[in-house]
Design a protein around this motif. Structure first.
Motif, PDB file in Angstrom:
ATOM      1  N   ALA A 118     -10.161  -3.742   1.578  1.00 31.52           N
ATOM      2  CA  ALA A 118     -10.552  -4.858   2.441  1.00 31.52           C
ATOM      3  C   ALA A 118     -10.876  -4.345   3.849  1.00 31.52           C
ATOM      4  CB  ALA A 118      -9.427  -5.886   2.502  1.00 31.52           C
ATOM      5  N   PHE A 119     -10.116  -3.367   4.300  1.00 32.47           N
ATOM      6  CA  PHE A 119     -10.320  -2.791   5.623  1.00 32.47           C
ATOM      7  C   PHE A 119     -11.727  -2.207   5.726  1.00 32.47           C
ATOM      8  CE2 PHE A 119      -9.852   0.422   8.936  1.00 32.47           C
ATOM      9  CZ  PHE A 119      -8.916  -0.101   9.818  1.00 32.47           C
TER      10      PHE A 119
ATOM     11  N   LEU B  30      -8.464 -14.899  10.127  1.00 34.65           N
ATOM     12  CA  LEU B  30      -7.477 -14.257   9.237  1.00 34.65           C
ATOM     13  C   LEU B  30      -6.742 -15.335   8.461  1.00 34.65           C
ATOM     14  CD1 LEU B  30      -5.835 -11.773   8.259  1.00 34.65           C
ATOM     15  CD2 LEU B  30      -4.386 -12.066  10.274  1.00 34.65           C
TER      16      LEU B  30
ATOM     17  N   TYR C 107       4.923  -9.698   4.342  1.00 36.36           N
ATOM     18  CA  TYR C 107       3.712  -9.142   4.917  1.00 36.36           C
ATOM     19  C   TYR C 107       4.007  -8.018   5.902  1.00 36.36           C
ATOM     20  CZ  TYR C 107      -0.582  -9.216   7.681  1.00 36.36           C
ATOM     21  OH  TYR C 107      -1.694  -8.883   8.351  1.00 36.36           O
TER      22      TYR C 107
ATOM     23  N   TYR D  52      -5.003  -5.090  11.215  1.00 34.33           N
ATOM     24  CA  TYR D  52      -6.140  -4.700  10.375  1.00 34.33           C
ATOM     25  C   TYR D  52      -7.480  -4.900  11.089  1.00 34.33           C
ATOM     26  CZ  TYR D  52      -2.862  -4.299   6.517  1.00 34.33           C
ATOM     27  OH  TYR D  52      -1.829  -3.919   5.708  1.00 34.33           O
TER      28      TYR D  52
ATOM     29  N   ALA E  70      -7.463 -10.559   2.257  1.00 38.10           N
ATOM     30  CA  ALA E  70      -7.091  -9.332   1.523  1.00 38.10           C
ATOM     31  C   ALA E  70      -6.021  -9.555   0.462  1.00 38.10           C
ATOM     32  CB  ALA E  70      -6.639  -8.259   2.497  1.00 38.10           C
ATOM     33  N   ALA E  71      -4.956 -10.278   0.833  1.00 36.97           N
ATOM     34  CA  ALA E  71      -3.807 -10.412  -0.081  1.00 36.97           C
ATOM     35  C   ALA E  71      -3.646 -11.858  -0.565  1.00 36.97           C
ATOM     36  CB  ALA E  71      -2.535  -9.950   0.627  1.00 36.97           C
TER      37      ALA E  71
ATOM     38  N   SER F  38      -8.944  -7.253  -0.936  1.00 36.28           N
ATOM     39  CA  SER F  38      -8.459  -5.998  -1.504  1.00 36.28           C
ATOM     40  C   SER F  38      -8.637  -6.011  -3.017  1.00 36.28           C
ATOM     41  CB  SER F  38      -6.973  -5.813  -1.206  1.00 36.28           C
ATOM     42  OG  SER F  38      -6.746  -5.688   0.166  1.00 36.28           O
TER      43      SER F  38
ATOM     44  N   THR G 243       0.822  -1.210   0.000  1.00 35.78           N
ATOM     45  CA  THR G 243       0.000   0.000   0.000  1.00 35.78           C
ATOM     46  C   THR G 243       0.858   1.262   0.000  1.00 35.78           C
ATOM     47  OG1 THR G 243      -1.836  -1.119   1.069  1.00 35.78           O
ATOM     48  CG2 THR G 243      -1.750   1.263   1.316  1.00 35.78           C
TER      49      THR G 243
ATOM     50  N   LYS H  18      -4.511  -5.038  -5.000  1.00 33.02           N
ATOM     51  CA  LYS H  18      -3.287  -5.832  -4.875  1.00 33.02           C
ATOM     52  C   LYS H  18      -3.175  -6.656  -6.163  1.00 33.02           C
ATOM     53  CE  LYS H  18      -3.308  -5.534   0.162  1.00 33.02           C
ATOM     54  NZ  LYS H  18      -3.666  -6.189   1.433  1.00 33.02           N
TER      55      LYS H  18
ATOM     56  N   ASP I 280     -10.726 -12.656   6.429  1.00 34.67           N
ATOM     57  CA  ASP I 280      -9.921 -11.649   5.735  1.00 34.67           C
ATOM     58  C   ASP I 280      -8.979 -12.392   4.795  1.00 34.67           C
ATOM     59  OD1 ASP I 280      -7.982  -9.836   4.951  1.00 34.67           O
ATOM     60  OD2 ASP I 280      -7.559  -9.074   6.970  1.00 34.67           O
TER      61      ASP I 280
END
Ligand SMILES: *Cc1c(COP(=O)(O)O)cnc(C)c1O
Length: 422
Positions: A100-101, A179, A370, A145, A209-210, A232, A49, A235, A207
Motif C-alpha cells: 500500500a505504501f 486515511l 494498529y 505511512y 491498507a488494512a 495492502s 508486517t 494482510k 488509504d
C-alpha cells in the motif's frame, strides 16, 4: 510438477541414456528456516508486517511456483492483471504495487508527472520543475505511512476544518488524501472530502491498507468517488506480503505505471514487483472476493471462543471480545487480570508465550492493535510506558492455522494459572 513436465518432454527424445540419470532421487527439500535457526511461531497477534504479515493462500503459492518457470513481459503482466483487478474492485484501472505504501508513492508520482516522461525523471524535485508539490490531509489522518508521499518530493500539509482546507489549497496542491483507519477522528468525512476535491478539481485518495474485511471495502471507496485507493496485498487478502494494489482513475494509473518498474530513472525503481507476485496478487484477490466471508468470520469467532473459554474462569481474569470499528476488523480478545491475584505484567506474559514451546506471538500492550505494528518494544519513549504492558494481552484468530487455537488456549491457561499461585 516441473519435473513431470521435464520427464514428459524428454520421453520423446531418443536419448535413452539421458533419461536414465533422471531416475536419481529428487533433491531433498531444504529447510532453510531450520538451517539458519530462525524462530517460527503461532501468530495470535494479527497481520503485522514485522511478523511477516500473513501465510499466503495455497493457490497463491502454487501460482508463484508455476509462473516462476516462465519469462513474461512485465508490462503485459501488469496490463492483463490490472484489467482483471479493476473489474473486481469497480475501478477504471489498477496495478500491482509492492504494498500500500508503494501504491501511495506511485499514485502521487502519477498525479505529478502525468504522461510526461521528462517529469518522471525530474522527481523527486517537483517544485523545482514546475510540478505541483503538496498533499493535504486532516491532522488526524497524517499517520506515519504518509511518508510515502515525501518520496516524490512533496510536502504534506495538515488541516482540521473545511475552512483550513480551502485556505491551504493552492496551485501547488497535488492531492487531497484521506486515511480510513482514522475516519472517525477527522472533522471532514469521506463524501465531503471527495466533494471538496471535485469542487477544487484536485484528485482525492484514500488509504484502506488494512481495511478488509469487509470485502465490500474493496469497491466501496471506488464507487464513492475517490480517484485513488491504496490497499495492502499481504494482510487479510493473504497475497504476497510485498504486494499491494493501486486502483483508481485510468489516467492516473497509466501515469503511475510510467513511474514504476520496469522503467528506471524513476523515484519508484525500487518498487519492483516480480511477475510471480503480480500474478499471485491477482489470484489472492480473486480468491478473497469469492470467499465465504460469513463462514470465515464464524470460524474466527469459534477459535477466539476456544481461547476465551480456557481462561475466563481463572480467578482475577476478565475477558472481552471486541471488533475494531476501523482497520484490522476481526474479533479481538482482550484478556486482562487483577495483578494482586495474578503476578504478571502483559509484557511478561507475552514473553512467556514468545519464548515457550511452541512459540506464540500475542498482542500485549494497551495500545490499539494498529500501533504496535511499529514492532519496536522500546524504541519510542512516548509509547515505552504503555508497552510495559498493563495487565492485559490481546489476541486475534485470523492468522491461526487449523488447530492452533487449542495450543494458544492451553499455553495461555498454563501461564495464567501458574502466575495465579493457586
Ligand atoms: C499496513 C499499512 C500501510 C502499509 O502497507 P504495506 O502494504 O505494508 O505497504 C499503510 N497504511 C496503513 C493504514 C496500514 O495499516
Amino acid at each position: 510438477m516441473k519435473r513431470r513436465k521435464l520427464l514428459k518432454s524428454l520421453s520423446v527424445l531418443p536419448l535413452a541414456g539421458t533419461i536414465g540419470t533422471l531416475h536419481a532421487a529428487p533433491p531433498k527439500k531444504r529447510d532453510v528456516i531450520k538451517e539458519l535457526g530462525i524462530r517460527t511461531f503461532i501468530n495470535a497477534a494479527g497481520t503485522l508486517t514485522y511478523m511477516s504479515g500473513c501465510i499466503m493462500d495455497e493457490e497463491v503459492v502454487a501460482t508463484i511456483e508455476h509462473t516462476s518457470g516462465h519469462f513474461c513481459m512485465i508490462d503485459e503482466v501488469q496490463d492483463k492483471v490490472g484489467e482483471k483487478i479493476a473489474q473486481l474492485v469497480h475501478s477504471e484501472a489498477a496495478m500491482v504495487t509492492c504494498g500500500a505504501f508503494s501504491a501511495m508513492t506511485l499514485g502521487l508520482a502519477g498525479v505529478l508527472t502525468g504522461n510526461d516522461v521528462r517529469k518522471v525523471e525530474q522527481l523527486p524535485h517537483p517544485a523545482e520543475n514546475g510540478m505541483k508539490s503538496e498533499v493535504i490531509c486532516q491532522k488526524s489522518h497524517n499517520e506515519r505511512y504518509n511518508h510515502a508521499f515525501l518520496n516524490t518530493g512533496c510536502r504534506v500539509i495538515e488541516v482540521e476544518t473545511v475552512e483550513d482546507l480551502e485556505n491551504a489549497i493552492s496551485e501547488k496542491t497535488a492531492l487531497l488524501h484521506f486515511l480510513n483507519i482514522t475516519a472517525n477522528q477527522g472533522k471532514i468525512k469521506h463524501e465531503e472530502w471527495i466533494a471538496l476535491g471535485k469542487k477544487h478539481n484536485i484528485p482525492t485518495s484514500i488509504d484502506i491498507a488494512a481495511d478488509v474485511p469487509p470485502v465490500s471495502n474493496l469497491w466501496k471507496f471506488n464507487n464513492m468517488g475517490f480517484d485513488m485507493v491504496f490497499i495492502s496485498g499481504g494482510k487479510a487478502i493473504r497475497g504476497p506480503q510485498s504486494a499491494g494494489i493501486l486502483m483508481g482513475k485510468k489516467n492516473i494509473i497509466t501515469a503511475a505505471r510510467l513511474n514504476a518498474p520496469p522503467r528506471g530513472f524513476t523515484v519508484a525503481r525500487g518498487h519492483k514487483v516480480n511477475k510471480e507476485e503480480i500474478l499471485g496478487m491477482y489470484v489472492a484477490l480473486e480468491k478473497f472476493v469469492s470467499a465465504d466471508h460469513d463462514k470465515e468470520w464464524k470460524m474466527w469467532e469459534r477459535k477466539i471462543a476456544v481461547i476465551e473459554n480456557a481462561v475466563k474462569s481463572i480467578p482475577g481474569i476478565s475477558t472481552k471480545i471486541t471488533i475494531p470499528e476501523l482497520g484490522n476488523i476481526t474479533p479481538t480478545l482482550t484478556v486482562a487480570w487483577d495483578d494482586k491475584l495474578i503476578r504478571l505484567t502483559g509484557r511478561q506474559l507475552r514473553d512467556k508465550l514468545r519464548f515457550g514451546n511452541p512459540s506464540i506471538e500475542a498482542g500485549f500492550s494497551g495500545l490499539p492493535l494498529y500501533h504496535y505494528q511499529a514492532g519496536s518494544d522500546s524504541v519510542d519513549p512516548a509509547v515505552a510506558e504503555t508497552l510495559k504492558g498493563g495487565n492485559l494481552i490481546r489476541l486475534t484468530a485470523w492468522m491461526l492455522q487449523p488447530g492452533e487455537e487449542k495450543i494458544v488456549a492451553d499455553r495461555l491457561k498454563e501461564e495464567l494459572t501458574a502466575a495465579s499461585g493457586s
